[in-house]
Design a protein around this motif. Structure first.
Motif, PDB file in Angstrom:
ATOM      1  N   THR A  82       0.871  -1.178  -0.028  1.00 32.22           N
ATOM      2  CA  THR A  82      -0.003  -0.055   0.037  1.00 32.22           C
ATOM      3  C   THR A  82       0.815   1.234  -0.015  1.00 32.22           C
ATOM      4  N   THR A  83       0.342   2.284   0.144  1.00 29.89           N
ATOM      5  CA  THR A  83       0.997   3.745   0.017  1.00 29.89           C
ATOM      6  C   THR A  83       2.008   3.900   1.107  1.00 29.89           C
ATOM      7  N   PRO A  84       1.739   3.579   2.294  1.00 30.05           N
ATOM      8  CA  PRO A  84       2.792   3.666   3.309  1.00 30.05           C
ATOM      9  C   PRO A  84       4.036   3.369   2.901  1.00 30.05           C
ATOM     10  N   ALA A 110      12.211  12.728   9.549  1.00 30.74           N
ATOM     11  CA  ALA A 110      11.817  11.974  10.820  1.00 30.74           C
ATOM     12  C   ALA A 110      10.339  12.094  11.058  1.00 30.74           C
ATOM     13  N   ASP A 111       9.703  13.203  10.751  1.00 35.48           N
ATOM     14  CA  ASP A 111       8.191  13.097  10.754  1.00 35.48           C
ATOM     15  C   ASP A 111       7.387  12.194  10.046  1.00 35.48           C
ATOM     16  N   ILE A 112       8.115  12.008   8.786  1.00 35.15           N
ATOM     17  CA  ILE A 112       7.544  10.945   7.935  1.00 35.15           C
ATOM     18  C   ILE A 112       7.459   9.550   8.718  1.00 35.15           C
ATOM     19  N   LEU A 147       4.270   7.238   9.829  1.00 41.26           N
ATOM     20  CA  LEU A 147       4.125   5.813   9.031  1.00 41.26           C
ATOM     21  C   LEU A 147       4.602   4.791   9.995  1.00 41.26           C
ATOM     22  N   HIS A 148       5.245   4.914  11.112  1.00 38.38           N
ATOM     23  CA  HIS A 148       5.830   3.953  11.905  1.00 38.38           C
ATOM     24  C   HIS A 148       4.987   2.759  12.150  1.00 38.38           C
TER      25      HIS A 148
END
Length: 297
Positions: A194-196, A222-224, A228-229
């Motif tokens: 998927t997109t993540p 780092a925010d991405i 998404l983590h």
């Protein structure tokens, strides 16, 4: 079916693609174009062979139609057919399919022969978790387009007519997303790409065109990672989590309890009470806590 391009058409397309008037740059452009053409032909044959195998035809019959022996057909195509996403049991989510279609449409509107990772970044804003993540970080289609046209040398006049294909970098990013999905999906569940995963691969590749756009827009990777983590960080085991109990008498390899990666020279591990954390996760934790402190959270 579109007619095969003539020599003059190939030369003209190569002149458009070449970065200068140097004959060697023209040679490189022609080689790249012909590789794309032969790649399409190979991909078409691979797909037809795969469909024939799915229909139950033997390698002997397929070899007869290819004009080679059974052994030659099997040696040439068996691994290539087996490595396709469908053969590996990979499923592309609707959000990813929609994003990839939008990426090709964006490249077509730019009159480009290839869609790069900057176009995939545009496509990821179509739907899904990646779209929500990018929007939360203030990324919009207009901003991506402005940054792309500022960073990359797009032709001012239409240089290509017809449906573009994905660039080598874009295909590598998609393959990386498939690999990431395979590694992080519990073995009892189907592997859905998927997109993540695709956004994570593009954002963490410092040399990708998509990452350069994000840098230009001031987006902190780092925010991405933080956003998404929880969508991509499930180790692939029977129940989606690493078992702490191994087989009797067999020492289990030390792995980070958060991301599932093993110990290596680049990834050091710190132990706790029956848990491990790697150096990369420690760094990510520091970035998350620092961001929370800056916002007063």
């Amino acid at each position: 079916m579109s007619p095969e391009p003539t020599v003059d058409q190939l030369i003209q397309a190569a002149h458009t693609r070449a970065t200068s008037d140097d004959p060697l740059d023209l040679l490189d452009a022609i080689l790249a174009l012909t590789r794309n053409l032969s790649g399409h032909a190979d991909a078409a044959v691979d797909q037809a062979v795969r469909q024939a195998r799915d229909a139950g035809y033997s390698w002997t019959v397929i070899g007869e139609h290819l004009g080679v022996s059974r052994q030659a057909a099997r040696q040439r195509y068996a691994d290539r057919v087996a490595q396709t996403p469908a053969a590996l049991g990979l499923i592309r989510g609707r959000d990813l399919e929609a994003g990839l279609a939008a990426a090709l449409a964006a490249a077509e509107s730019d009159h480009l022969a290839e869609a790069g990772t900057e176009h995939i970044l545009l496509g990821l804003l179509t739907d899904g978790v990646a779209a929500a993540t990018l929007e939360q970080l203030g990324v919009s289609r207009d901003k991506i387009r402005d940054a792309s046209h500022r960073l990359f040398d797009y032709a001012t006049e239409p240089a290509h007519q017809g449906r573009p294909i994905f660039s080598a970098e874009a295909r590598a990013a998609l393959a990386g997303a498939e690999q990431l999905a395979t590694e992080r999906t519990p073995s009892c569940a189907p592997v859905a790409v998927t997109t993540p995963q695709l956004l994570a691969v593009i954002a963490t590749n410092p040399g990708s065109r998509g990452r350069r756009v994000l840098n230009d827009l001031g987006v902190d990777v780092a925010d991405i990672k933080r956003l998404l983590h929880c969508y991509i960080n499930v180790p692939r085991t029977a129940f989606g989590r690493r078992s702490r109990r191994g087989r009797p008498g067999k020492k289990q390899a030390d792995r980070c309890s958060f991301c599932g990666h093993g110990r290596s020279d680049e990834r050091r591990l710190v132990s706790g009470p029956d848990v491990w954390i790697c150096s990369e996760c420690v760094t990510l934790c520091g970035e998350i806590l620092a961001a929370a402190s800056d916002t007063g959270a």
